[in-house]
Design a protein around this motif. Structure first.
Motif, PDB file in Angstrom:
ATOM      1  N   ALA A 126       0.825  -1.207   0.000  1.00  0.00           N
ATOM      2  CA  ALA A 126       0.000   0.000   0.000  1.00  0.00           C
ATOM      3  C   ALA A 126       0.863   1.262   0.000  1.00  0.00           C
ATOM      4  O   ALA A 126       1.076   1.873   1.028  1.00  0.00           O
ATOM      5  CB  ALA A 126      -0.917  -0.002   1.217  1.00  0.00           C
ATOM      6  N   PRO A 127       1.376   1.665  -1.162  1.00  0.00           N
ATOM      7  CA  PRO A 127       2.186   2.889  -1.190  1.00  0.00           C
ATOM      8  C   PRO A 127       1.314   4.121  -0.992  1.00  0.00           C
ATOM      9  O   PRO A 127       0.142   4.144  -1.364  1.00  0.00           O
ATOM     10  CB  PRO A 127       2.799   2.870  -2.598  1.00  0.00           C
ATOM     11  N   ASP A 128       1.897   5.138  -0.415  1.00  0.00           N
ATOM     12  CA  ASP A 128       1.190   6.386  -0.160  1.00  0.00           C
ATOM     13  C   ASP A 128       1.672   7.425  -1.164  1.00  0.00           C
ATOM     14  O   ASP A 128       2.788   7.911  -1.084  1.00  0.00           O
ATOM     15  CB  ASP A 128       1.471   6.858   1.264  1.00  0.00           C
ATOM     16  N   TYR A 129       0.816   7.748  -2.123  1.00  0.00           N
ATOM     17  CA  TYR A 129       1.178   8.705  -3.156  1.00  0.00           C
ATOM     18  C   TYR A 129       0.777  10.132  -2.788  1.00  0.00           C
ATOM     19  O   TYR A 129       1.053  11.062  -3.528  1.00  0.00           O
ATOM     20  CB  TYR A 129       0.503   8.329  -4.486  1.00  0.00           C
ATOM     21  N   GLY A 130       0.105  10.318  -1.674  1.00  0.00           N
ATOM     22  CA  GLY A 130      -0.395  11.634  -1.277  1.00  0.00           C
ATOM     23  C   GLY A 130       0.678  12.713  -1.236  1.00  0.00           C
ATOM     24  O   GLY A 130       0.526  13.763  -1.876  1.00  0.00           O
ATOM     25  N   PRO A 131       1.783  12.508  -0.502  1.00  0.00           N
ATOM     26  CA  PRO A 131       2.806  13.551  -0.436  1.00  0.00           C
ATOM     27  C   PRO A 131       3.404  13.880  -1.810  1.00  0.00           C
ATOM     28  O   PRO A 131       3.656  15.045  -2.115  1.00  0.00           O
ATOM     29  CB  PRO A 131       3.874  12.959   0.490  1.00  0.00           C
ATOM     30  N   THR A 132       3.596  12.874  -2.632  1.00  0.00           N
ATOM     31  CA  THR A 132       4.160  13.109  -3.967  1.00  0.00           C
ATOM     32  C   THR A 132       3.193  13.929  -4.806  1.00  0.00           C
ATOM     33  O   THR A 132       3.598  14.874  -5.496  1.00  0.00           O
ATOM     34  CB  THR A 132       4.448  11.764  -4.663  1.00  0.00           C
ATOM     35  N   ALA A 162      13.169  24.472  -6.112  1.00  0.00           N
ATOM     36  CA  ALA A 162      12.686  23.091  -6.278  1.00  0.00           C
ATOM     37  C   ALA A 162      13.666  22.102  -5.651  1.00  0.00           C
ATOM     38  O   ALA A 162      13.243  21.142  -4.991  1.00  0.00           O
ATOM     39  CB  ALA A 162      12.485  22.782  -7.758  1.00  0.00           C
ATOM     40  N   ARG A 163      14.963  22.320  -5.834  1.00  0.00           N
ATOM     41  CA  ARG A 163      15.957  21.425  -5.230  1.00  0.00           C
ATOM     42  C   ARG A 163      15.902  21.497  -3.705  1.00  0.00           C
ATOM     43  O   ARG A 163      16.039  20.491  -3.019  1.00  0.00           O
ATOM     44  CB  ARG A 163      17.361  21.765  -5.732  1.00  0.00           C
ATOM     45  N   LYS A 164      15.681  22.688  -3.172  1.00  0.00           N
ATOM     46  CA  LYS A 164      15.577  22.835  -1.723  1.00  0.00           C
ATOM     47  C   LYS A 164      14.381  22.045  -1.192  1.00  0.00           C
ATOM     48  O   LYS A 164      14.488  21.331  -0.197  1.00  0.00           O
ATOM     49  CB  LYS A 164      15.429  24.312  -1.365  1.00  0.00           C
ATOM     50  N   ARG A 165      13.258  22.147  -1.880  1.00  0.00           N
ATOM     51  CA  ARG A 165      12.065  21.399  -1.452  1.00  0.00           C
ATOM     52  C   ARG A 165      12.302  19.894  -1.566  1.00  0.00           C
ATOM     53  O   ARG A 165      11.856  19.126  -0.721  1.00  0.00           O
ATOM     54  CB  ARG A 165      10.858  21.812  -2.291  1.00  0.00           C
ATOM     55  N   ASP A 166      12.979  19.479  -2.615  1.00  0.00           N
ATOM     56  CA  ASP A 166      13.292  18.057  -2.783  1.00  0.00           C
ATOM     57  C   ASP A 166      14.147  17.552  -1.620  1.00  0.00           C
ATOM     58  O   ASP A 166      13.913  16.462  -1.089  1.00  0.00           O
ATOM     59  CB  ASP A 166      14.021  17.790  -4.106  1.00  0.00           C
ATOM     60  N   ARG A 167      15.142  18.350  -1.222  1.00  0.00           N
ATOM     61  CA  ARG A 167      15.980  17.972  -0.084  1.00  0.00           C
ATOM     62  C   ARG A 167      15.144  17.826   1.186  1.00  0.00           C
ATOM     63  O   ARG A 167      15.334  16.892   1.965  1.00  0.00           O
ATOM     64  CB  ARG A 167      17.070  19.023   0.135  1.00  0.00           C
ATOM     65  N   GLU A 168      14.216  18.747   1.406  1.00  0.00           N
ATOM     66  CA  GLU A 168      13.363  18.678   2.595  1.00  0.00           C
ATOM     67  C   GLU A 168      12.497  17.423   2.570  1.00  0.00           C
ATOM     68  O   GLU A 168      12.337  16.749   3.600  1.00  0.00           O
ATOM     69  CB  GLU A 168      12.481  19.925   2.682  1.00  0.00           C
ATOM     70  N   ILE A 169      11.973  17.079   1.399  1.00  0.00           N
ATOM     71  CA  ILE A 169      11.132  15.886   1.277  1.00  0.00           C
ATOM     72  C   ILE A 169      11.962  14.635   1.555  1.00  0.00           C
ATOM     73  O   ILE A 169      11.525  13.724   2.270  1.00  0.00           O
ATOM     74  CB  ILE A 169      10.491  15.815  -0.130  1.00  0.00           C
ATOM     75  N   ILE A 170      13.162  14.582   1.019  1.00  0.00           N
ATOM     76  CA  ILE A 170      14.030  13.420   1.216  1.00  0.00           C
ATOM     77  C   ILE A 170      14.416  13.290   2.691  1.00  0.00           C
ATOM     78  O   ILE A 170      14.407  12.192   3.250  1.00  0.00           O
ATOM     79  CB  ILE A 170      15.274  13.506   0.310  1.00  0.00           C
ATOM     80  N   GLU A 223       0.864  15.954  -3.726  1.00  0.00           N
ATOM     81  CA  GLU A 223       0.811  17.316  -3.182  1.00  0.00           C
ATOM     82  C   GLU A 223       2.008  18.134  -3.667  1.00  0.00           C
ATOM     83  O   GLU A 223       1.868  19.300  -4.024  1.00  0.00           O
ATOM     84  CB  GLU A 223       0.789  17.272  -1.651  1.00  0.00           C
ATOM     85  N   GLN A 224       3.188  17.501  -3.669  1.00  0.00           N
ATOM     86  CA  GLN A 224       4.382  18.193  -4.134  1.00  0.00           C
ATOM     87  C   GLN A 224       4.265  18.542  -5.613  1.00  0.00           C
ATOM     88  O   GLN A 224       4.624  19.648  -6.026  1.00  0.00           O
ATOM     89  CB  GLN A 224       5.626  17.326  -3.893  1.00  0.00           C
ATOM     90  N   MET A 225       3.768  17.608  -6.413  1.00  0.00           N
ATOM     91  CA  MET A 225       3.592  17.871  -7.845  1.00  0.00           C
ATOM     92  C   MET A 225       2.605  19.021  -8.056  1.00  0.00           C
ATOM     93  O   MET A 225       2.813  19.876  -8.928  1.00  0.00           O
ATOM     94  CB  MET A 225       3.099  16.604  -8.559  1.00  0.00           C
ATOM     95  N   ASN A 226       1.546  19.055  -7.243  1.00  0.00           N
ATOM     96  CA  ASN A 226       0.567  20.135  -7.348  1.00  0.00           C
ATOM     97  C   ASN A 226       1.209  21.477  -7.008  1.00  0.00           C
ATOM     98  O   ASN A 226       0.960  22.489  -7.680  1.00  0.00           O
ATOM     99  CB  ASN A 226      -0.624  19.851  -6.425  1.00  0.00           C
ATOM    100  N   ALA A 227       2.059  21.502  -5.994  1.00  0.00           N
ATOM    101  CA  ALA A 227       2.748  22.745  -5.622  1.00  0.00           C
ATOM    102  C   ALA A 227       3.669  23.203  -6.759  1.00  0.00           C
ATOM    103  O   ALA A 227       3.720  24.401  -7.081  1.00  0.00           O
ATOM    104  CB  ALA A 227       3.557  22.534  -4.341  1.00  0.00           C
TER     105      ALA A 227
END
Length: 153
Positions: A39-45, A87-95, A47-51
């Motif tokens: 059961a993968p959770d695609y919600g955060p991904t 975008a790279r900064k947000r990616d780092r935060e997500i990781i 939301e990020q794509m929407n942002a």
């Protein structure tokens, strides 16, 4: 003597209950692992794509609203570099957030596995202790019978 060795009394019943409990714990751990994988959770991904899409739409409107003469290649390059850095900064935060969550989950699984291992070791130790006690009891009975035979002679 036969009543003490039946599985419905004392140690036998305790061993059966412990065996069932360890089996239930093992199935639970396997179920958690399978459920987590299925059961993968695609919600955060999503939301990020929407942002990102909102940001790109805003940037496109900004670019569209500027006269062509004011939009120089240098200005466009600076704007692209700024958006890419954000975008790279947000990616780092997500990781980093995903890494923290993964560490927490791994710690929980390790505690569950350790608990199951301890239960297994305890069951083994109880089995050895009961076997030893049974052997000691048998030796005591044989000794008492031999002593009784010697005293009757």
């Amino acid at each position: 003597m036969d009543n003490d060795a039946s599985p419905n009394n004392g140690p036998g019943q305790a061993f059966e209950a412990l065996r069932a409990e360890v089996s239930l714990l093992r199935r639970g751990v396997e179920g958690l692992t399978a459920e987590r994988h299925s059961a993968p959770d695609y919600g955060p991904t999503l939301e990020q794509m929407n942002a990102y899409l909102k940001e790109i739409t805003g940037w496109a409107r900004k670019v569209n609203g500027q006269p062509a003469m004011q939009l120089t290649p240098e200005l466009l390059a600076r704007e692209i570099a700024r958006v890419a850095a954000d975008a790279r900064k947000r990616d780092r935060e997500i990781i980093e957030h995903a890494d923290r969550r993964m560490g927490t989950t791994i710690s929980r699984i390790e505690r569950i596995v350790e608990s199951a291992s301890q239960a297994s070791e305890q069951a083994r130790a109880i089995s050895i202790a009961c076997g030893t006690a049974l052997l000691a009891g048998m030796l005591m009975i044989l000794t008492l019978q031999a002593l009784a035979a010697i005293l009757q002679v």
